[in-house]
Design a protein around this motif. Structure first.
Motif, PDB file in Angstrom:
ATOM      1  N   ALA A 173       1.056   4.178  -2.937  1.00  0.00           N
ATOM      2  CA  ALA A 173       0.863   5.592  -2.610  1.00  0.00           C
ATOM      3  C   ALA A 173       2.087   6.420  -2.989  1.00  0.00           C
ATOM      4  O   ALA A 173       1.968   7.548  -3.472  1.00  0.00           O
ATOM      5  N   GLU A 180       0.828  -1.208   0.000  1.00  0.00           N
ATOM      6  CA  GLU A 180       0.000   0.000   0.000  1.00  0.00           C
ATOM      7  C   GLU A 180       0.862   1.258   0.000  1.00  0.00           C
ATOM      8  O   GLU A 180       0.563   2.239  -0.696  1.00  0.00           O
ATOM      9  N   GLN A 188       2.680   9.642  -5.775  1.00  0.00           N
ATOM     10  CA  GLN A 188       3.179  10.948  -5.344  1.00  0.00           C
ATOM     11  C   GLN A 188       4.581  11.275  -5.827  1.00  0.00           C
ATOM     12  O   GLN A 188       5.082  12.369  -5.574  1.00  0.00           O
TER      13      GLN A 188
END
Length: 229
Positions: free
Chosen positions: A20, A16, A24
């Motif tokens: 993420a 996860e 970004q």
């Protein structure tokens, strides 16, 4: 609770956090807040995260490789984990990587890792055609004291790119154990640099040496061309 403690308590899985981080990775603000998934991965610093970073660094897409080398450069930060294995991996990557952004990230990762085994690879890139690669070399050689590394930093102090000159002057200027006529002459040349940050680092470097039995007349060392003020 400290930021580090908050990051270590983050309940997201490695997968996860990687997803993420990939979402970004192109953000340019550079902030490492407690919710930043990349900062969490680096602070976690486990074997699982290391293995994931290795897998990312060998991925087909450049964004994944860039994330992988970034993690390897700061794994376990601030208390580094698997530093020698990270260095081994980065040394393999830097010799094969063709993507500009991944190469730059790898060069800077060496600087964050701080392992002197990388010096040879960095020195070999001191004349690279890309400004940001040379900037990364100057940054990553900071604190180096070997003859070859100091020679590379002295070259980079005359680099056409101001950020490369700035970091080279910073690296030389702050390492007071490196001294002598060649070092001081190089710093003196940068006292009249067109870039204010380079000038400041050169002045600081000379001041540090003046404080430790300098043979330079401070009045001449700090004479700045008024046209560059």
């Amino acid at each position: 609770m400290s930021t580090l403690e908050e990051m270590k308590r983050d309940g997201r899985s490695t997968a996860e956090l990687i997803a993420a981080s990939l979402a970004q990775i192109d953000d340019e603000d550079g902030k490492r807040a407690s919710c930043n998934p990349l900062a969490v991965l680096e602070a976690r610093g486990t074997r699982e995260v290391f293995d994931a970073a290795i897998a990312l660094s060998g991925a087909r897409d450049s964004k994944s490789r860039r994330l992988g080398v970034t993690i390897l450069g700061q794994l376990g930060s601030p208390a580094r984990t698997f530093p020698e294995e990270c260095c081994d991996a980065l040394l393999k990557i830097i010799h094969r990587e063709q993507d500009r952004e991944v190469l730059i990230a790898t060069v800077f990762a060496f600087g964050h890792l701080g392992n002197r085994r990388c010096e040879g690879a960095l020195i070999g890139l001191r004349n690279h055609s890309d400004d940001d690669v040379r900037h990364g070399v100057a940054f990553s050689l900071s604190g180096a004291t070997s003859d070859a590394a100091v020679g590379a930093l002295l070259e980079l102090m005359d680099d056409p790119y101001e950020r490369a000159r700035d970091w080279a002057a910073t690296s030389i200027g702050q390492t007071v154990s490196i001294d002598g006529p060649e070092i001081r002459d190089a710093l003196l040349r940068r006292v009249n640099d067109a870039d204010v940050f380079v000038r400041a680092e050169a002045l600081h470097g000379l001041a540090r040496r003046c404080q430790s039995a300098s043979k330079i007349d401070p009045r001449s060392a700090f004479k700045i061309d008024p046209h560059l003020s």
